[in-house]
Design an enzyme around this catalytic site. Structure first.
Site, short mmCIF file in Angstrom:
data_model
loop_
_atom_site.label_atom_id
_atom_site.label_comp_id
_atom_site.label_asym_id
_atom_site.label_seq_id
_atom_site.Cartn_x
_atom_site.Cartn_y
_atom_site.Cartn_z
CG ASN A 1 2.87 -0.45 3.29
OD1 ASN A 1 2.50 -1.56 2.95
ND2 ASN A 1 4.02 0.07 2.92
N GLY A 2 1.62 -2.74 5.58
CA GLY A 2 2.34 -3.82 6.26
C GLY A 2 1.38 -4.91 6.70
CB CYS B 1 -0.87 0.05 1.25
SG CYS B 1 -1.79 -1.45 1.54
CE LYS C 1 8.79 0.77 -9.94
NZ LYS C 1 9.33 0.21 -11.19
CG HIS D 1 16.66 -29.84 -26.84
ND1 HIS D 1 17.11 -31.10 -27.18
CD2 HIS D 1 17.70 -28.99 -27.03
CE1 HIS D 1 18.39 -31.01 -27.55
NE2 HIS D 1 18.76 -29.74 -27.47
CE LYS E 1 9.67 -4.66 -17.82
NZ LYS E 1 10.77 -4.72 -16.90
NE ARG F 1 4.08 2.22 -1.02
CZ ARG F 1 5.25 1.71 -0.69
NH1 ARG F 1 6.33 2.05 -1.35
NH2 ARG F 1 5.36 0.84 0.30
CD GLU G 1 6.57 -6.11 -15.94
OE1 GLU G 1 6.20 -6.14 -14.77
OE2 GLU G 1 7.69 -5.73 -16.28
CD1 TRP H 1 -2.24 -4.48 -6.02
CD2 TRP H 1 -0.88 -5.54 -4.61
NE1 TRP H 1 -1.74 -5.58 -6.67
CE2 TRP H 1 -0.91 -6.25 -5.83
CE3 TRP H 1 -0.09 -6.03 -3.58
CZ2 TRP H 1 -0.19 -7.42 -6.03
CZ3 TRP H 1 0.64 -7.19 -3.78
CH2 TRP H 1 0.58 -7.87 -5.01
CD GLU I 1 13.69 -6.55 -17.68
OE1 GLU I 1 13.51 -7.53 -16.94
OE2 GLU I 1 13.10 -5.47 -17.51
C1 F6R Z 1 9.16 -5.93 -13.52
C2 F6R Z 1 9.33 -5.47 -12.17
C3 F6R Z 1 9.46 -6.48 -11.07
C4 F6R Z 1 10.54 -6.02 -10.08
C5 F6R Z 1 10.59 -6.97 -8.87
C6 F6R Z 1 11.70 -6.58 -7.92
O1 F6R Z 1 9.10 -4.87 -14.42
O2 F6R Z 1 9.38 -4.30 -11.92
O3 F6R Z 1 9.74 -7.73 -11.58
O4 F6R Z 1 11.76 -6.00 -10.75
O5 F6R Z 1 9.37 -6.94 -8.19
O6 F6R Z 1 11.56 -5.28 -7.45
P1 F6R Z 1 12.76 -4.51 -6.78
O7 F6R Z 1 13.79 -4.27 -7.81
O8 F6R Z 1 12.17 -3.25 -6.24
O9 F6R Z 1 13.28 -5.41 -5.70
#
Ligand code: F6R
Length: 606
Positions: free
Chosen positions: A104-105, A5, A601, A502, A483, A32, A486, A78, A479
């Site tokens: 938050n927590g 949150c 995020k 394979h 992208k 968040r 997601e 969230w 990566e």
């Molecule tokens: C993908 C993304 C997530 C973060 C992951 C780790 O675009 O943003 O996969 O990379 O949740 O987050 P951090 O780097 O904040 O530990």
């Protein structure tokens, strides 16, 4: 219920009403979480507006701006369990609606507290753990404690993690706050003070911040800040941040993600400003260790994988990449001769923090690579390398990925120099060449954008895609695939190109997108046969490569990037077309890339 949150709180004499400030702060905290929002202000009495839905939707219904009062708290939520409903949205209140709290927590012992409070006659409205905080405060106020003492007692009963802001009608000038394991920062403005989960939430109001530490609690009014830890007053550690409010806004771009892709040259320039002493300290630590373990999640893990490939090629040591959530299976390998490089953009990812807590008990040394000054990870580490990429608001990590990769490269170069693998002259040459990276990336972004947009239109109806590469290009392919998954919700799989035969090749049919990350390195010839295999089955070949590649004539589309002056440019320039391809595919499918479904995020739950 557990949440990821965002919270913001404000007490102001400078403003007629704080509700508009809280709403603006919430909009910058939506990364968040964004399944419900709420605001409480205190005027003659407590007034609360909250509901399930994104901020804009709830605001349309409830006109959050209209709340009166010069003091208030707000929350964006969230949920990971249980439905996002109006009842479960924060703020939560006590029985008499004299106390309101945002949190938050996770309060781990909330069931015991709730049972106790119910036995004292308290009635609960929501299924949340947070509501116990409001009732516990009410309980201590009923017992005749003053507000500060009641708050202290409330916090001392909580087990788990929390960033809390609390309003009480018994003390209408103050907001009470407490922090343990969830982020909370205080903003100190002229005639107005703030608390929030993250600095951008109040950055348009003040640049002076106090990053709270675990175990700290206190209160603020519009002009006074009081902090204590273990009952002893703590002097506020005020620092000034150099982010501008514009940096935390979209700056004319339709989405934060696109803005952040375009910010990469600037972010890289900032990463390059890292002090050499910091890199040297970490390099010496690595060289004195027997084992090096990289750990991270998601995008940060892909950057770590790049670091792993890079160090593996250069150092004669035991080196291992571990996804943080898998830590329990690797703990036995980690001891006092191990350095763990923990990579996390936010520095608050619970899986990473748990890994770090576990390996610290085994006396491993911890190096953090993060973007957030004062984050939990930075505080746990013995050495921290800050990427200085500025706030990243888009849920999909972009500029922090390239910042992390650049940091790995800088660290590798310094380590090679100390190990005597390169001469001083070579060291200086490669460092100097990196200074050109930001302007090259700037050119790459501008030149590949139109092509990415066109190809996105061609692949937007695909159900699935492959991202193939060999060797140290595989993390970039991974990566790219993450992208696309997601934000465009297209299934995408990355794997070593030689693996196709394979099994995976069975999926390939006409127009199936196969994206190759294939710069002109030692694997170019071997990739050619993989390209041909895919093409023979009708795959649509999309290539990320360099001028005069033998692969170009076999591809349907090619992103031809400049031949790099240094191999360290490669992962950074190669990811750019893949970031843009995902972005434009998402928007071509009518999706909001800044708010992908089911994602937050910062993932502060494990
Ligand atoms: C993908 C993304 C997530 C973060 C992951 C780790 O675009 O943003 O996969 O990379 O949740 O987050 P951090 O780097 O904040 O530990």
């Amino acid at each position: 219920m557990i949440y990821v949150c965002g919270i913001i709180a404000c007490s102001s004499q400078r403003h007629q009403r704080v509700a508009p400030i809280l709403k603006a702060g919430l909009s910058r905290l939506e990364y968040r979480g964004y399944d419900s929002v709420g605001i409480a202000t205190l005027d003659a009495s407590l007034i609360i507006k909250k509901d399930a839905g994104k901020l804009d939707e709830v605001d349309k219904k409830l006109v959050l701006d209209s709340l009166p009062g010069k003091i208030g708290i707000a929350h964006t939520r969230w949920a990971t369990h249980g439905p996002p409903t109006s009842i479960n949205a924060h703020p939560h209140v006590d029985c008499k609606e004299g106390v309101a709290v945002v949190h938050n927590g996770i309060i781990e012992n909330y069931i015991e507290i709730k049972t106790f409070l119910i036995s004292k006659g308290h009635a609960f409205k929501s299924d949340t753990d947070t509501e116990v905080i409001a009732h516990l405060m009410e309980h201590h106020l009923n017992e005749g404690e003053n507000s500060l003492e009641a708050f202290r007692k409330t916090i001392s009963s909580l087990k788990g993690t929390y960033a809390i802001a609390l309003l009480t009608a018994s003390d209408p000038q103050r907001i009470y706050f407490a922090k343990k394991s969830s982020p909370l920062v205080i903003g100190v403005g002229e005639g107005a003070l703030f608390a929030a989960s993250d600095i951008p939430a109040f950055l348009d109001q003040t640049k002076k911040v106090v990053v709270l530490r675990d175990g700290e609690l206190g209160y603020f009014s519009s002009s006074e800040l009081y902090i204590e830890k273990d009952g002893v007053q703590v002097k506020p550690r005020i620092t000034t941040v150099n982010w501008t409010p514009e940096m935390a806004q979209k700056g004319g771009f339709p989405h934060f993600m696109l803005k952040e892709i375009y910010e990469q040259p600037l972010a890289l320039e900032n990463t390059l400003k890292i002090r050499e002493e910091s890199l040297e300290k970490v390099a010496r630590l690595l060289l004195s260790s027997e084992k090096i373990v990289f750990t991270a999640c998601g995008t940060s893990f892909h950057a770590s994988l790049w670091g792993y490939h890079e160090f593996l090629r250069k150092l004669d040591k035991f080196i291992l990449p571990v996804i943080s959530s898998e830590y329990s299976h690797y703990l036995h390998l980690i001891d006092e001769n191990t350095t763990v490089i923990a990579v996390s953009q936010s520095g608050e990812t619970m899986d990473v923090l748990k890994f770090v807590a576990g390996v610290k008990k085994r006396d491993a040394k911890i190096v953090a690579i993060t973007n957030v000054v004062g984050s939990s990870l930075a505080r746990e580490a013995s050495e921290t390398l800050y990427m200085q990429a500025g706030p990243e608001i888009g849920v999909a990590a972009t500029k922090t990925f390239t910042g992390q990769v650049l940091m790995m490269n800088l660290l590798s170069i310094v380590t090679q120099y100390f190990e005597g693998l390169i001469t001083h002259q070579e060291y200086q040459k490669v460092m100097r060449s990196l200074a050109e990276l930001p302007s090259i990336i700037s050119r790459v972004i501008r030149t590949v954008e139109p092509r990415a947009r066109r190809i996105a239109n061609e692949i937007k109806r695909s159900k699935s895609a492959f991202y193939l590469a060999r060797g140290h290009n595989i993390p970039v392919a991974m990566e790219g695939a993450l992208k696309l998954k997601e934000i465009a919700y297209i299934h995408a799989e990355a794997y070593p190109a030689g693996e196709s035969k394979h099994g995976p090749i069975a999926l390939v049919e006409p127009d199936f997108p196969v994206i190759f990350v294939a710069p002109r390195d030692e694997d170019e010839r071997r990739i050619l046969s993989n390209v041909q295999e895919m093409k023979a089955r009708g795959g649509k070949i999309i290539l990320v490569t360099e001028p005069n590649s033998i692969l170009i004539e076999h591809a349907h589309h090619s992103f031809v990037l400049p031949y790099p002056r240094s191999i360290y440019y490669r992962p950074i320039q190669n990811i750019i077309p893949l970031q843009l391809l995902s972005y434009f595919t998402a928007t071509a499918r009518g999706l909001d890339p800044d708010k992908p479904r089911n994602l937050a995020k910062t993932v502060t739950v494990d």
